[in-house]
Write an enzyme that holds these catalytic residues in place. Structure first.
Site, PDB file in Angstrom:
ATOM      1  N   ASP A 325       0.828  -1.194   0.000  1.00 40.11           N
ATOM      2  CA  ASP A 325       0.000   0.000   0.000  1.00 40.11           C
ATOM      3  C   ASP A 325       0.873   1.257   0.000  1.00 40.11           C
ATOM      4  OD1 ASP A 325      -2.710   1.287   0.486  1.00 40.11           O
ATOM      5  OD2 ASP A 325      -1.668   1.946   2.292  1.00 40.11           O
ATOM      6  N   GLU A 362       1.532  -0.416  -4.947  1.00 44.20           N
ATOM      7  CA  GLU A 362       0.568   0.632  -5.250  1.00 44.20           C
ATOM      8  C   GLU A 362       1.431   1.865  -5.499  1.00 44.20           C
ATOM      9  OE1 GLU A 362      -3.540   2.454  -3.464  1.00 44.20           O
ATOM     10  OE2 GLU A 362      -1.836   2.347  -2.091  1.00 44.20           O
TER      11      GLU A 362
END
Length: 673
Positions: A325, A362
């Site tokens: 993330d 990401e």
């Protein structure tokens, strides 16, 4: 054999290690001046049975051992250190071990570490080791996937054991996906703001500890038995999924912690070594995550903790892949500038103990220079937001424009780039498999909502509809939300088929959001991170159209699996192993004008790989179009495999050069022979 890059450094063996006389705890803190290990009562977790004064070595590693530090023992750390804006020491505060593999919550604000054993009987089950080129990823929430699945026993619904239940696994296998990517399962907590509003962090992007599974996703029986049972249930889930040939990927949040901003809760990192763990400028946090703090990956101590966590989950828990993330935060240097040569990014790639483990970024955060799609090093894959935006624009927002008499903004060239593996964004050295393609994800509209709402409807999140993006690239086809209009529903469902077809027939690694194959809705909420309720859970009471959509996805995944031309490992033309050819609606070669003219909404592309040939015909306009099927050397027949215009049509044969009639936005896939 490659050398272990972490074998001999000073941060070895952090956390609790068992020995003949109990256990030893090792904790890193550059700035602490004193540290205690507190061994807690089994009956009263606030009662300290014994305190061990820890000693510091020359490298800033604190150690302390006890015969009581054995599996099942709760323990805490207390630390003292200098005062000042960069520090947050308080020797009266009980802190978590950053490497704790078991964590229990004592009350709303307090947590305790628990010693667990790594022993587990994996039997003869091995990793599936699915090649990335053959992967189809299913992004799911542990609780949301089975919370309403009646074929799972009630006591197991919404748990690790529920995900491992035979009916859940049978569903995933029947659908055809190869990997399940789980939203965060590290132990997490809800933010203080949400708790005050009576809400909860449902997604889990607020980590308390990076080595312990989230206990609340375990069955009540396992929770009652304690952290060892929780860990064993998690490992059992992985074992059952692996036995069925399904990989397990984790969405991991190493960019920030649940300690929030400087005035947030002090659970572990801030109280042990605030100036090292968190990126700051003389006490002022530099927040590149939007979550109150950012872990400072320019610090070796922080990088080592993250690397050790990844190793632990990959080796001890046998996780097959990690989606990082806000991964740009992990690649920022001392000047807060992202670089693909960042030590952590390179160390994870170079680690022989992580050989074969999928690493997915990401590729953005909210800091300066935070958008880095295509900017990660070779060996990493990335969530491709440019693919998402292009595909949505082509099938949805361009339809809005053309319905109002305007010219479509997304040319056929941009869509072709996405279909072919996004070579505009990923270099030949990285190829199509660097692109994790997606249309929807947990963050944003579901597929059904993408075709049902022009605007977000997030009032239930308690932020007066301010949260969530306004840039949805969606289209409701004339009615906002639910409708009984057969025309609107038909348009929406065809749009969903076109979006799914594009996703599953594109080069790259496709990722499907759980429930999209069933037309799941969140009633227009595009940021349902704080909704632990039915709006976020997959509903399994299906209408006929939902079952038909599920059949479409199942069929498309099967077609993808059977046709290597649809899943090349290199960009077309980079090797002789695969090739791609482009044709216009008349069957002629695409020229520059055809690529750039916004009025051109029709394309044919022919892909070849490993003796397999496919032809995809794309028509992205609400008009009729007559297309002459491409004439290509060696192809004498086209067999229709699937079309978005008719879910049941297949098996029809056409000759190269033969004209077909297309009515409205449509995909058609043929096998060439």
């Amino acid at each position: 054999m490659q050398a272990d890059p972490l074998a001999s450094d000073r941060y070895r063996d952090l956390g609790v290690r068992a020995g003949a006389d109990g256990g030893t705890l090792r904790v890193a803190s550059e700035t602490a001046t004193a540290m205690d290990l507190c061994l807690l009562s089994e009956r009263d977790p606030s009662w300290v049975e014994r305190t061990v004064h820890m000693t510091r070595d020359a490298d800033g590693i604190w150690s302390g051992g006890s015969s009581l530090l054995t599996p099942g023992r709760r323990y805490a750390i207390k630390a003292a250190g200098p005062e000042g804006p960069r520090h947050a020491f308080d020797r009266s505060r009980s802190l978590l071990d950053p490497y704790a593999r078991g964590i229990v919550r004592i009350d709303q604000e307090s947590w305790r570490s628990v010693v667990v054993e790594d022993r587990f009987d994996w039997g003869d089950v091995r990793r599936p080791s699915t090649p990335l080129a053959e992967s189809v990823v299913y992004e799911a929430h542990v609780k949301g996937l089975t919370r309403q699945l009646r074929s799972v026993p009630r006591a197991l619904r919404g748990t690790y054991a529920g995900l491992a239940h035979e009916s859940t696994i049978a569903y995933l296998k029947d659908l055809g996906v190869t990997a399940i990517e789980l939203l965060p399962v590290h132990q997490f907590a809800s933010e203080q703001r949400l708790m005050k509003q009576g809400l909860a962090n449902y997604w889990g992007y607020n980590t308390v500890g990076f080595f312990a599974p989230h206990a609340q996703y375990a069955s009540l029986a396992a929770q009652s038995a304690g952290p060892q049972a929780v860990l064993d249930e998690f490992k059992g889930m992985v074992k059952h999924l692996h036995a069925a040939g399904l990989e397990v990927w984790l969405d991991v949040v190493y960019n920030h912690t649940a300690e929030e901003g400087p005035s947030g809760p002090v659970q572990s990192f801030r109280g042990l070594d605030n100036s090292t763990y968190y990126r700051q400028d003389d006490g002022r946090y530099i927040d590149t995550t939007g979550c109150g703090n950012s872990l400072d990956c320019s610090q070796e101590q922080v990088r080592r903790m993250i690397h050790d966590s990844v190793r632990y989950w990959a080796e001890e828990v046998r996780i097959d892949g990690f989606r990082f993330d806000l991964a740009v935060t992990l690649g920022r240097d001392h000047q807060v500038v992202f670089t693909p040569d960042a030590p952590l990014l390179q160390e994870l790639l170079a680690d022989p103990r992580l050989d074969g483990i999928k690493l997915i970024a990401e590729p953005w955060d909210v800091g300066l220079g935070g958008w880095q799609t295509g900017g990660f090093p070779a060996g990493w894959s990335e969530w491709n937001d440019r693919y998402r935006d292009t595909v949505r624009d082509f099938w949805l927002t361009d339809t809005v424009v053309t319905r109002h008499g305007g010219l479509a903004r997304t040319g056929i060239g941009a869509l072709a780039n996405g279909l072919a593996g996004s070579s505009w964004h990923f270099s030949p050295a990285r190829g199509p498999l660097a692109s994790v393609n997606f249309i929807t994800a947990h963050d944003g509209f579901t597929l059904a909502d993408l075709t049902s709402y022009n605007a977000k409807h997030n009032l239930g999140n308690g932020e007066s509809n301010r949260d969530g993006t306004d840039n949805n690239r969606s289209f409701n086809f004339g009615v906002e939300g639910a409708t009984r209009s057969e025309r609107v529903l038909a348009d929406r469902r065809r749009a969903m088929r076109n979006l799914l077809g594009t996703l599953l027939l594109s080069a790259g690694v496709p990722m499907l959001l759980a429930g999209d194959e069933l037309g799941r809705t969140q009633r227009g909420n595009n940021n349902a991170y704080c909704q632990d309720a039915a709006v976020n859970w997959v509903a399994w009471n299906l209408q006929e159209w939902q079952e038909q959509l599920q059949d479409v996805v199942r069929r498309l995944i099967r077609i993808r699996r059977e046709h290597p031309a649809l899943r090349p490992a290199t960009h077309a033309g980079d090797t002789s192993a695969n090739a791609m050819h482009w044709y216009n609606a008349d069957g002629g070669t695409m020229d520059e004008a055809a690529w750039t003219n916004p009025e051109n909404r029709t394309l044919q592309y022919l892909a070849e790989a490993d003796g397999d040939t496919t032809l995809l015909v794309v028509h992205g306009d609400e008009t009729r179009m007559r297309v002459a099927l491409a004439e290509h050397a060696g192809v004498t027949d086209y067999e229709l495999l699937w079309t978005s215009a008719d879910d049941t049509a297949s098996g029809l044969h056409s000759a190269p050069g033969e004209h077909i009639e297309i009515d409205g936005p449509t995909l058609l896939l043929y096998a060439g022979s």
